[in-house]
Design a protein around this motif. Structure first.
Motif, PDB file in Angstrom:
ATOM      1  N   GLY B 329       0.774  -1.232   0.000  1.00 52.94           N
ATOM      2  CA  GLY B 329       0.000   0.000   0.000  1.00 52.94           C
ATOM      3  C   GLY B 329       0.798   1.271   0.000  1.00 52.94           C
ATOM      4  O   GLY B 329       0.333   2.321   0.449  1.00 52.94           O
ATOM      5  N   ALA B 330       2.052   1.197  -0.492  1.00 50.12           N
ATOM      6  CA  ALA B 330       2.827   2.426  -0.582  1.00 50.12           C
ATOM      7  C   ALA B 330       2.278   3.304  -1.698  1.00 50.12           C
ATOM      8  O   ALA B 330       1.842   2.793  -2.726  1.00 50.12           O
ATOM      9  CB  ALA B 330       4.293   2.101  -0.851  1.00 50.12           C
ATOM     10  N   MET B 331       2.262   4.584  -1.470  1.00 50.97           N
ATOM     11  CA  MET B 331       1.711   5.476  -2.475  1.00 50.97           C
ATOM     12  C   MET B 331       2.760   5.759  -3.548  1.00 50.97           C
ATOM     13  O   MET B 331       3.948   5.561  -3.322  1.00 50.97           O
ATOM     14  CB  MET B 331       1.238   6.752  -1.805  1.00 50.97           C
ATOM     15  CG  MET B 331       0.179   6.450  -0.757  1.00 50.97           C
ATOM     16  SD  MET B 331      -0.359   7.910   0.068  1.00 50.97           S
ATOM     17  CE  MET B 331      -1.736   8.349  -0.971  1.00 50.97           C
ATOM     18  N   PHE B 333       4.318   8.314  -4.708  1.00 56.57           N
ATOM     19  CA  PHE B 333       5.504   9.150  -4.469  1.00 56.57           C
ATOM     20  C   PHE B 333       6.543   8.432  -3.622  1.00 56.57           C
ATOM     21  O   PHE B 333       7.740   8.570  -3.826  1.00 56.57           O
ATOM     22  CB  PHE B 333       5.112  10.510  -3.840  1.00 56.57           C
ATOM     23  CG  PHE B 333       4.712  10.450  -2.393  1.00 56.57           C
ATOM     24  CD1 PHE B 333       3.381  10.275  -2.050  1.00 56.57           C
ATOM     25  CD2 PHE B 333       5.656  10.583  -1.381  1.00 56.57           C
ATOM     26  CE1 PHE B 333       3.005  10.227  -0.725  1.00 56.57           C
ATOM     27  CE2 PHE B 333       5.286  10.530  -0.053  1.00 56.57           C
ATOM     28  CZ  PHE B 333       3.958  10.345   0.281  1.00 56.57           C
ATOM     29  N   LEU B 334       6.069   7.605  -2.672  1.00 59.90           N
ATOM     30  CA  LEU B 334       7.022   6.856  -1.853  1.00 59.90           C
ATOM     31  C   LEU B 334       7.715   5.779  -2.685  1.00 59.90           C
ATOM     32  O   LEU B 334       8.919   5.547  -2.563  1.00 59.90           O
ATOM     33  CB  LEU B 334       6.314   6.228  -0.653  1.00 59.90           C
ATOM     34  CG  LEU B 334       7.225   5.519   0.342  1.00 59.90           C
ATOM     35  CD1 LEU B 334       8.221   6.493   0.965  1.00 59.90           C
ATOM     36  CD2 LEU B 334       6.416   4.858   1.438  1.00 59.90           C
ATOM     37  N   LEU B 337      10.284   7.436  -4.662  1.00 60.50           N
ATOM     38  CA  LEU B 337      11.451   7.790  -3.839  1.00 60.50           C
ATOM     39  C   LEU B 337      12.350   6.582  -3.623  1.00 60.50           C
ATOM     40  O   LEU B 337      13.571   6.651  -3.765  1.00 60.50           O
ATOM     41  CB  LEU B 337      10.994   8.357  -2.491  1.00 60.50           C
ATOM     42  CG  LEU B 337      12.077   8.625  -1.446  1.00 60.50           C
ATOM     43  CD1 LEU B 337      13.103   9.617  -1.964  1.00 60.50           C
ATOM     44  CD2 LEU B 337      11.481   9.145  -0.152  1.00 60.50           C
ATOM     45  N   ILE B 338      11.707   5.438  -3.310  1.00 64.01           N
ATOM     46  CA  ILE B 338      12.523   4.259  -3.003  1.00 64.01           C
ATOM     47  C   ILE B 338      13.084   3.616  -4.273  1.00 64.01           C
ATOM     48  O   ILE B 338      14.275   3.349  -4.370  1.00 64.01           O
ATOM     49  CB  ILE B 338      11.712   3.248  -2.165  1.00 64.01           C
ATOM     50  CG1 ILE B 338      11.441   3.862  -0.791  1.00 64.01           C
ATOM     51  CG2 ILE B 338      12.483   1.935  -2.014  1.00 64.01           C
ATOM     52  CD1 ILE B 338      10.567   3.025   0.097  1.00 64.01           C
ATOM     53  N   PHE B 519      23.794   8.104  -0.713  1.00 62.07           N
ATOM     54  CA  PHE B 519      22.381   8.024  -0.349  1.00 62.07           C
ATOM     55  C   PHE B 519      21.797   9.436  -0.202  1.00 62.07           C
ATOM     56  O   PHE B 519      20.749   9.764  -0.761  1.00 62.07           O
ATOM     57  CB  PHE B 519      22.249   7.226   0.954  1.00 62.07           C
ATOM     58  CG  PHE B 519      20.942   7.390   1.649  1.00 62.07           C
ATOM     59  CD1 PHE B 519      19.802   6.790   1.133  1.00 62.07           C
ATOM     60  CD2 PHE B 519      20.842   8.138   2.814  1.00 62.07           C
ATOM     61  CE1 PHE B 519      18.582   6.940   1.780  1.00 62.07           C
ATOM     62  CE2 PHE B 519      19.633   8.288   3.456  1.00 62.07           C
ATOM     63  CZ  PHE B 519      18.503   7.699   2.938  1.00 62.07           C
ATOM     64  N   VAL B 523      18.879  11.194  -2.542  1.00 61.59           N
ATOM     65  CA  VAL B 523      17.600  11.692  -2.037  1.00 61.59           C
ATOM     66  C   VAL B 523      17.440  13.173  -2.382  1.00 61.59           C
ATOM     67  O   VAL B 523      16.373  13.624  -2.802  1.00 61.59           O
ATOM     68  CB  VAL B 523      17.489  11.464  -0.511  1.00 61.59           C
ATOM     69  CG1 VAL B 523      16.255  12.141   0.046  1.00 61.59           C
ATOM     70  CG2 VAL B 523      17.471   9.982  -0.209  1.00 61.59           C
ATOM     71  N   LEU B 527      14.454  14.778  -4.575  1.00 60.99           N
ATOM     72  CA  LEU B 527      13.597  15.876  -4.106  1.00 60.99           C
ATOM     73  C   LEU B 527      13.588  17.012  -5.119  1.00 60.99           C
ATOM     74  O   LEU B 527      12.539  17.518  -5.491  1.00 60.99           O
ATOM     75  CB  LEU B 527      14.117  16.404  -2.762  1.00 60.99           C
ATOM     76  CG  LEU B 527      13.840  15.558  -1.533  1.00 60.99           C
ATOM     77  CD1 LEU B 527      14.488  16.183  -0.308  1.00 60.99           C
ATOM     78  CD2 LEU B 527      12.335  15.432  -1.320  1.00 60.99           C
TER      79      LEU B 527
ATOM     80  N   ASN C   6       2.776   6.692   4.880  1.00 62.39           N
ATOM     81  CA  ASN C   6       3.582   6.977   3.692  1.00 62.39           C
ATOM     82  C   ASN C   6       4.415   8.233   3.874  1.00 62.39           C
ATOM     83  O   ASN C   6       5.614   8.245   3.590  1.00 62.39           O
ATOM     84  CB  ASN C   6       2.662   7.155   2.479  1.00 62.39           C
ATOM     85  CG  ASN C   6       2.421   5.851   1.766  1.00 62.39           C
ATOM     86  OD1 ASN C   6       3.338   5.296   1.182  1.00 62.39           O
ATOM     87  ND2 ASN C   6       1.213   5.336   1.854  1.00 62.39           N
ATOM     88  N   ALA C  17      18.672  11.602   5.028  1.00 59.07           N
ATOM     89  CA  ALA C  17      19.552  12.166   4.003  1.00 59.07           C
ATOM     90  C   ALA C  17      20.035  13.545   4.432  1.00 59.07           C
ATOM     91  O   ALA C  17      21.216  13.870   4.300  1.00 59.07           O
ATOM     92  CB  ALA C  17      18.819  12.248   2.669  1.00 59.07           C
TER      93      ALA C  17
END
Lengths: 76, 665, 54
Positions: B329-331, B333-334, B337-338, B519, B523, B527, C6, C17
């Protein structure tokens, strides 16, 4: 120069004139156990007055040509 | 708690012994100046602390790294000094031993490399040596771990309190010197509350023109010494002391010397050297060795393995991770990101591990064998024209691993100005962090000549560094220095465990960086590329990174960069150079190198790709390097200068390469 | 609720980060490599010795 150097490879010299060198060089040579009267053997020359490999007390070191000239002094 | 200080001439195997008697391990090489800082470790299962100090020829330092040792003696109080010596060169090693024995702290001498000595047909009677020098002696051969456990047991069983009572070594100096030492040290004992042996040692060191001690005397106003300075120097006492020590060593060694009958003196070293240090072949061999290194790292071992890793990452790992995240159930955008951020970026950089390991294994092999000192010799003539020392070459080669360690290694250079120059040119050395991005581009544009192109980049870095050195030499008015004395150690047969350690030591930084700076950079770029002035954006063209990149595009187009993504990636590269490649993976929305390579095809030509690589090689040192330049030069001025000058050089060179290259091809 | 979790996870990643970047700048100021711990403990001792001398 190559001609002269060829003929002195593997020849033995007696180190002299360490006093004439600059202090750090003199100090480093002393620490390596090289002093006036040490036996020095020429192992190799690099072209264009590059460094010279010499052997003293079974130990090979590389020095600048200028330094080498002073160390062997009048014997060359 | 007992503390043991490891001291000895350079390249006698101190660090090897340190690694074997302690739990921790440090970095080993077969050339002078591997240890530029002191390192500490505990002897296994004990409270004994061992400090490994940089190798020194005498207590009077010529270089910055050598002064670490004398400062240690002045500020710390070791219980035992373990003096590691090269048994084959005992005569000059004992010159230092005498200075240590005069200090008064109990000394244990380890005659290391005892096998080399036996091979040369000589052996020493240990009890005689021990009696004459007044200290305990152990024989070791650290590379094969011979004698190490005896040495460790000896250190553990030292009754340090009783040993303190033992008098320090006292040589019979000439009468005048003796008298001077006695007078000065008596006053030091009376007025400055020093122990007799320490006062004596301090006086001898002072007479011996030890720079650090002379400063120390001025600082602490040791008048008994300061008043006599002219007298000591005028009488040339330093020389008399040297001669006395030498005579003592000669008599000691001849008393203890035994000749072995069986001497099969196979001279491996001189055979190898007839090629390696051949006057004419020397330089070509040097270049060939590097070519071979890149051939192994890229064409033969590195890239094929890396491709395997990459297909694993871009295929199963990404897909599985994406499905898994979706299922819990990750959305979106997550998931982005991952998967598109962390996995693509960090994972993408990690797939270059094979190349980096292979390159470091090669460098470790060179270091362990003893080639580095020869490299310094072979390159000295060229370095001399530029006004540097062949020794400057060693920090530069270390810079291939990491510029930070390269700059640290510049401490072995004697002249302050030369050291500054070496520090300033070190960032031009192509460090391993730049390897992933090279690897990516050579695979895309020069698949047939990978090793050659990378070699050319590396040598371009060296060339720029040398040109800048010449420039600085003129600006700073550096006179041609003559202190160039390199020892040529005997070759070692490389040992797998040492090479493995060296490789791991150098590579672990890379792995560790993946979890930290790479890392973080990934990130950050995720972003920047997913948020814009209006908040979360679905179209990357409206993101901050696009805006920034597009704004800078006119500046970068003359050097052949046509895509804003590249420009944004270059910015994140300041964090660490590996981040450039991870940023590209994120910005181009791909986890696979193959897909990225295909994308590149439409954005770069081989010429612009090469120009970009040159720009990346030179443009700005990474954060860590900038910090090190600051701490080593001690000034912000040089940092600002270093950043600006490298930007200018990078821009100019890649401009020339792109413009001329575009005309030609 | 899902949205919250989330966001929380994303925030943790971003926060981590950010913390790393902060740490790197701090470390760099002291002249340390971001990745390799180039003998940090030894360096501490050297710094101490330097301070004592001043």
């Amino acid at each position: 120069m190559q001609l002269i150097s060829e003929s002195i490879i593997n020849q033995h010299f007696s180190v002299c004139n360490i006093e004439q060198l600059d202090t750090p060089t003199k100090q480093r040579l002393h620490s390596l156990g090289i002093h006036d009267g040490s036996n020095l053997t020429v192992i190799r020359f690099f072209p264009m007055h590059g460094p010279v490999i010499i052997e003293v007390d079974h130990q090979q070191i590389g020095v600048r040509y200028k330094v080498f000239r002073i160390l062997v002094g009048g014997q060359l | 708690m007992t503390t043991v200080a490891l001291m000895g001439n350079p390249n006698t195997g101190k660090t090897t012994i340190f690694n074997q008697i302690t739990d921790s391990y440090a970095y080993v090489g077969n050339w002078t100046g591997v240890t530029v800082e002191k390192k500490m470790g505990n002897i296994k299962h004990s409270k004994v602390v061992v400090t490994d100090l940089p190798g020194i020829y005498s207590l009077n330092p010529i270089t910055k790294d050598e002064s670490v040792a004398i400062n240690y003696l002045l500020t710390n109080d070791a219980d035992v000094i373990l003096n590691v010596t090269n048994a084959g060169q005992l005569k000059r090693n004992l010159l230092l031993s005498i200075e240590l024995l005069e200090y008064g702290t109990p000394v244990i001498i380890a005659l290391n490399m005892i096998d080399d000595l036996k091979r040369s047909g000589i052996y020493y009677d240990i009890p005689t040596l021990s009696k004459r020098l007044g200290c305990h002696i152990e024989t070791t051969n650290a590379r094969n771990k011979d004698g190490i456990s005896q040495l460790r047991d000896k250190l553990l069983s030292m009754p340090t309190d009783q040993l303190r009572e033992k008098p320090a070594l006292k040589l019979e100096y000439p009468f005048m010197v003796q008298q001077a030492i006695r007078q000065a040290s008596e006053q030091l004992v009376n007025h400055f509350d020093m122990s007799p042996s320490y006062a004596r040692w301090l006086t001898i060191q002072y007479i011996n023109k030890n720079k650090v001690i002379r400063k120390y005397a001025v600082h602490n106003k040791l008048t008994p010494l300061l008043e006599q300075k002219e007298y000591y120097d005028a009488q040339n006492f330093e020389d008399k002391i040297f001669k006395t020590r030498l005579a003592f060593i000669d008599s000691t060694l001849s008393a203890a010397q035994e000749n072995l009958t069986d001497t099969k003196n196979v001279e491996m070293t001189s055979k190898i050297d007839s090629i390696i240090t051949n006057p004419i072949l020397g330089l070509p061999v040097f270049i060939a060795i590097f070519y071979l290194m890149f051939k192994i790292s890229f064409d033969w071992i590195g890239t094929p393995l890396s491709d395997q890793l990459n297909s694993l990452l871009s295929g199963p790992i990404s897909t599985y991770a994406d499905h898994f995240l979706a299922s819990i159930g990750a959305m979106p955008f997550l998931r982005s990101l991952i998967v598109d951020g962390v996995i693509a970026g960090v994972g993408g950089v990690l797939t270059f591990i094979p190349q980096i390991f292979a390159l470091f294994a090669c460098i470790s092999l060179l270091e362990d064998s003893g080639y580095m000192a020869r490299a310094a010799l072979v390159t000295d003539r060229i370095m001399q024209t530029i006004g540097l020392n062949g020794k400057s070459f060693i920090p530069l080669i270390i810079g291939f691993g990491c510029n930070v360690t390269g700059i640290m290694a510049a401490r072995t250079i004697e002249q302050p100005k030369e050291r500054l120059i070496t520090t300033l040119i070190s960032p031009f050395m192509s460090c391993s962090a730049r390897l992933p991005i090279y690897s990516l581009f050579v695979a895309a544009f020069f698949p047939r000549n990978q090793a050659l192109i990378v070699l050319s980049i590396y040598f371009l870095g060296i060339a720029v560094a040398l040109c800048m050195a010449k420039f600085y030499q003129i600006i700073f008015h550096v006179e041609d220095s003559t202190v160039f004395i390199v020892e040529l150690p005997k070759y070692h047969i490389p040992r797998l465990d040492i090479i493995w350690r060296g490789t791991w030591d150098k590579s672990k930084g890379f792995v560790k960086k993946a979890g930290t700076v790479i890392f973080a950079g990934t990130v950050l770029i995720w972003l920047l590329s997913n948020f814009g002035p209006s908040g979360f954006v679905t179209n990357i063209d409206q993101s901050f990174s696009a805006l920034l990149g597009k704004m800078m595009l006119p500046i970068f187009s003359p050097i052949g960069i046509q895509s804003w993504e590249t420009i944004s990636a270059l910015f994140t590269g300041i964090l660490a150079k590996e981040v450039i490649s991870s940023s590209m993976m994120v910005l181009f929305h791909t986890t696979s190198q193959t897909a990225l390579i295909a994308t590149f095809g439409s954005m770069f030509t081989p010429v612009s790709a090469y120009a970009l690589l040159v720009f990346i090689l030179l443009y700005v040192p990474c954060f860590a390097t900038i910090g090190t330049i600051k701490s080593e030069t001690g000034s912000t001025k040089w940092v600002v200068y270093s950043v600006l000058s490298s930007l200018l050089i990078a821009y100019t060179l890649s401009f020339i390469i792109f413009q001329i290259g575009s005309l030609l091809f | 609720m899902t949205l919250f979790i989330n966001l929380l996870i994303a925030a943790i990643i971003v926060g981590l980060a950010g913390y790393e970047i902060f740490k790197i700048t701090q470390k760099s100021k002291q002249g340390k490599c971001a990745g390799c711990d180039y003998k940090c403990e030894a360096k501490l001792m050297v710094d101490k010795a330097r301070k004592q001398r001043n």
